[in-house]
Scaffold this active site. Sequence first.
Site, PDB file in Angstrom:
ATOM      1  CB  SER A 217      -0.908   0.022   1.229  1.00 50.75           C
ATOM      2  OG  SER A 217      -1.532   1.287   1.348  1.00 50.75           O
TER       3      SER A 217
ATOM      4  CE1 TYR B 255     -14.014  -1.101  -2.998  1.00 51.97           C
ATOM      5  CE2 TYR B 255     -11.765  -1.148  -2.210  1.00 51.97           C
ATOM      6  CZ  TYR B 255     -13.040  -0.639  -2.140  1.00 51.97           C
ATOM      7  OH  TYR B 255     -13.350   0.319  -1.210  1.00 51.97           O
TER       8      TYR B 255
END
EC number: 1.3.5.2
Length: 357
Positions: free
Chosen positions: A189, A332
């Site tokens: 991330s 997603y």
Amino acid sequence: MRVYPTFFRLAFSWMDAERAHRIGFRAIRLAHSSGAGRVLAKFTAPAPSLQTTAFGITFPSPFGLAAGFDKEGHGIEALTELGFGHVEVGTITGQAQPGNEKPRLFRLVEDKAVINRMGFNNDGATAVAPRLKSARAALQRRHPGVRPVIGVNIGKSKVVELEDAASDYLVSARSLAPAADYLVVNVSSPNTPGLRLLQNVETLRPLLKAVGEEADKAAGRHVPLLVKIAPDLTDEDIDDVAKLALDLGLDGIIATNTTIGREGLTSDPEKIRDCGPGGLSGAPLKARSLEVLRRLKEATGGSLTLVSVGGVENARDVQERLDAGATLVQGYTAFLYEGPFWAARINRQLAKHPARR
């Protein structure tokens, strides 16, 4: 005619993206708690022909929901009722944390993309663990045969220094592994300072080894362990991670997380600048994600389970990833744009594909 795109434009496109997410997720959970989700599941359940085996587990479908949508395990059962073959919960950290300051989630509608700098906002591993245990038990009761799979994605708490990252990941592994079907170490991330430095193989090797051992010990069984990597790695770095995964006997690699790049966007440049830093997900990531998948397939020779995510919008994209070497595929961002029947639609179209496997 599909109704959701019009509904999205009228109801959600003008609204703060994070608020819209909360409302949409609440509606999905309400459908479950009211019993409507169970009725819906009769129509959204993947066809038996879609069953796929990865790291010793049979999945109802190769298509699942990527980490980030259900960060804390509040809606696992509800999401499986929409047709997802697996739900990856997280990212969860050893300590509870609020995440970065708001606003921190932005839509680029013209690009079918999202920029986020959420910062791993979650209740912490200890609080999430009972929810996972409850959801797993419920799915086992409702699906005596092949049931939807629960993945758990873990990351580093922001307040923990990089040199202490391993101990923080171990807190999460210890708490969450017993209720996880598989565990993912997120070192990719861009929204936790310094986190991507952990992708360096010299740092990553002891971290993955320790997490794997702790997870198996806590669960009293082997918990499949995967690592999630960034699309911004060089080809050499990708090869190094693949070699490390093979050396350590990892069960798989998830490719890819969000990108810090902004190339090829059609949205207004000023709007993109106003969004600020963060990870870009959605359609613009499609080509690079597929590129990384093919690189990993070549580097691993098919010895590992490869999970492809990034820019997946429809059944054609899912099929392309399967053909390129992925065993599982996740999405997603398109879920936000396509609506609640997205997974079911993909499953139906995949089932019609005669050469899926």
